[in-house]
Design a protein around this motif. Sequence first.
Motif, PDB file in Angstrom:
ATOM      1  N   PHE A   8      35.879   4.238 -10.139  1.00 39.43           N
ATOM      2  CA  PHE A   8      35.777   3.533 -10.839  1.00 39.43           C
ATOM      3  C   PHE A   8      35.318   3.740 -12.109  1.00 39.43           C
ATOM      4  CE2 PHE A   8      37.150   0.942  -7.981  1.00 39.43           C
ATOM      5  CZ  PHE A   8      38.457  -0.073  -7.578  1.00 39.43           C
ATOM      6  N   ALA A   9      35.717   4.138 -12.710  1.00 42.71           N
ATOM      7  CA  ALA A   9      35.590   4.222 -14.581  1.00 42.71           C
ATOM      8  C   ALA A   9      34.797   5.249 -14.889  1.00 42.71           C
ATOM      9  CB  ALA A   9      34.097   2.361 -14.388  1.00 42.71           C
ATOM     10  N   ARG A  12      35.312   7.980 -12.124  1.00 42.58           N
ATOM     11  CA  ARG A  12      36.668   8.423 -11.404  1.00 42.58           C
ATOM     12  C   ARG A  12      36.585   8.907 -12.653  1.00 42.58           C
ATOM     13  NH1 ARG A  12      39.904   5.991 -15.076  1.00 42.58           N
ATOM     14  NH2 ARG A  12      39.025   4.339 -15.479  1.00 42.58           N
ATOM     15  N   TYR A  55      28.763  -4.753  -1.795  1.00 40.33           N
ATOM     16  CA  TYR A  55      28.063  -3.993  -1.077  1.00 40.33           C
ATOM     17  C   TYR A  55      27.330  -3.680  -0.417  1.00 40.33           C
ATOM     18  CZ  TYR A  55      27.828  -4.745  -6.869  1.00 40.33           C
ATOM     19  OH  TYR A  55      28.103  -4.491  -7.681  1.00 40.33           O
ATOM     20  N   PHE A  71      31.340   3.838  -7.424  1.00 44.80           N
ATOM     21  CA  PHE A  71      30.923   3.270  -8.758  1.00 44.80           C
ATOM     22  C   PHE A  71      29.975   3.185 -10.140  1.00 44.80           C
ATOM     23  CE2 PHE A  71      31.798  -0.542  -7.005  1.00 44.80           C
ATOM     24  CZ  PHE A  71      30.676  -1.076  -6.632  1.00 44.80           C
ATOM     25  N   PRO A  73      26.684   1.982 -12.893  1.00 46.79           N
ATOM     26  CA  PRO A  73      26.274   0.264 -12.342  1.00 46.79           C
ATOM     27  C   PRO A  73      27.073  -0.492 -13.785  1.00 46.79           C
ATOM     28  CG  PRO A  73      24.744   1.603 -12.957  1.00 46.79           C
ATOM     29  CD  PRO A  73      26.054   2.737 -12.694  1.00 46.79           C
ATOM     30  N   VAL A  74      27.891  -1.983 -13.092  1.00 45.80           N
ATOM     31  CA  VAL A  74      28.106  -2.339 -13.626  1.00 45.80           C
ATOM     32  C   VAL A  74      28.087  -3.514 -15.244  1.00 45.80           C
ATOM     33  CG1 VAL A  74      29.549  -3.528 -11.803  1.00 45.80           C
ATOM     34  CG2 VAL A  74      27.497  -4.897 -12.375  1.00 45.80           C
ATOM     35  N   THR A  75      29.217  -3.314 -15.475  1.00 42.44           N
ATOM     36  CA  THR A  75      28.582  -4.110 -17.328  1.00 42.44           C
ATOM     37  C   THR A  75      29.283  -4.816 -17.999  1.00 42.44           C
ATOM     38  OG1 THR A  75      29.696  -2.274 -18.214  1.00 42.44           O
ATOM     39  CG2 THR A  75      27.570  -1.363 -17.867  1.00 42.44           C
ATOM     40  N   GLY A  76      30.124  -5.683 -17.211  1.00 38.27           N
ATOM     41  CA  GLY A  76      30.591  -6.800 -17.524  1.00 38.27           C
ATOM     42  C   GLY A  76      30.039  -8.032 -18.077  1.00 38.27           C
ATOM     43  N   GLY A  77      30.838  -9.011 -18.864  1.00 37.66           N
ATOM     44  CA  GLY A  77      30.668 -10.493 -19.380  1.00 37.66           C
ATOM     45  C   GLY A  77      30.476 -10.023 -20.593  1.00 37.66           C
TER      46      GLY A  77
ATOM     47  N   GLU B  59      37.607  -2.466 -17.523  1.00 33.70           N
ATOM     48  CA  GLU B  59      38.187  -2.306 -16.282  1.00 33.70           C
ATOM     49  C   GLU B  59      37.534  -2.828 -15.252  1.00 33.70           C
ATOM     50  OE1 GLU B  59      38.195   1.596 -15.853  1.00 33.70           O
ATOM     51  OE2 GLU B  59      38.373   2.092 -13.559  1.00 33.70           O
ATOM     52  N   HIS B  60      38.372  -3.332 -13.907  1.00 30.83           N
ATOM     53  CA  HIS B  60      37.251  -4.180 -12.790  1.00 30.83           C
ATOM     54  C   HIS B  60      37.976  -3.838 -11.334  1.00 30.83           C
ATOM     55  CE1 HIS B  60      41.010  -6.252 -12.823  1.00 30.83           C
ATOM     56  NE2 HIS B  60      40.594  -7.204 -12.314  1.00 30.83           N
ATOM     57  N   ALA B 128      29.328  -8.250 -10.404  1.00 31.72           N
ATOM     58  CA  ALA B 128      30.673  -8.277 -10.233  1.00 31.72           C
ATOM     59  C   ALA B 128      31.226  -6.814 -11.558  1.00 31.72           C
ATOM     60  CB  ALA B 128      31.040  -8.798 -11.402  1.00 31.72           C
ATOM     61  N   PRO B 129      31.573  -6.350 -10.061  1.00 30.39           N
ATOM     62  CA  PRO B 129      32.497  -4.583 -10.768  1.00 30.39           C
ATOM     63  C   PRO B 129      33.359  -5.033 -11.904  1.00 30.39           C
ATOM     64  CG  PRO B 129      33.775  -5.353  -8.390  1.00 30.39           C
ATOM     65  CD  PRO B 129      32.322  -6.609  -9.143  1.00 30.39           C
ATOM     66  N   PHE B 130      32.653  -5.046 -13.444  1.00 32.07           N
ATOM     67  CA  PHE B 130      33.752  -4.476 -14.535  1.00 32.07           C
ATOM     68  C   PHE B 130      31.993  -4.286 -15.401  1.00 32.07           C
ATOM     69  CE2 PHE B 130      33.613  -9.204 -13.975  1.00 32.07           C
ATOM     70  CZ  PHE B 130      35.706  -9.860 -14.016  1.00 32.07           C
ATOM     71  N   TRP B 131      33.697  -2.745 -15.567  1.00 34.98           N
ATOM     72  CA  TRP B 131      33.096  -1.562 -16.240  1.00 34.98           C
ATOM     73  C   TRP B 131      33.918  -1.333 -18.455  1.00 34.98           C
ATOM     74  CZ3 TRP B 131      34.562  -1.592 -11.555  1.00 34.98           C
ATOM     75  CH2 TRP B 131      34.075  -0.803 -10.496  1.00 34.98           C
TER      76      TRP B 131
END
Lengths: 77, 150
Positions: A8-9, A12, A55, A71, A73-77, B59-60, B128-131
């Motif tokens: 991912f991201a 990928r 995980y 993937f 590190p995650v960066t949502g929110g 992306e997720h 949570a897997p978001f990018w």
Amino acid sequence: MMITVKYFASLREEVGRASDILELSGPLSVLDVWKQATGQSALMNNVLIALNQEYCEEDTVISDGDEVAFFPPVTGG
Amino acid sequence: MASLRKIEIIDSVFDPWKLQQDYQATSMCGRSDYGATASFIGTMRDINEGDDVISMVLEHYPKMTEKQLNQILDVACERWLLLNVLIVHRVGKILPEEPIVLISVWSKHRADAFDACRFLMEELKHRAPFWKQEALSNGTSRWVEKNTKG
């Protein structure tokens, strides 16, 4: 055993594809999957790993039909 | 434990106030045991690390996202007395001012709602897997590599 590998991201983009389906013979860890899928000898420090959407650590052992994901590190929110 | 919850991943612009209102109307209909509702809305900024950002693509990892959010919610429900939780997260192309995330928590008393809402947001950001990939005003794009401090 058949293993699905997902990327991912930014990872990928670095790997150059979103997924692989590999036929492997075990026992293997998720790190072994990374090595066989990408040809690289190690995982970058900040890469996170999931086995079947949970995980996990580099030495987690895989089974037939598993889905392994790598993937950044995650960066949502 | 929370008797009610909803987790939604959405790929178009949403109105967080309307979603919260509609969800409350349908899921809490006829109930009068909640005395507190705490909400957090995260919105896209047009500046990050000193650069002008014109848009962003989120992306997720579909199945894992829902799984992780449900697990985070399970932990929150063990720690606080929650009556209902709504989590909505945007994916796809996002423009400045558009909402990215909504977390709404209903409880009997304010401490549970406030504390659980903050916990859910922090855990979401770390698990949570978001990018995010930002498009900058200078024509380049870059992946966001880490969360802001909070």
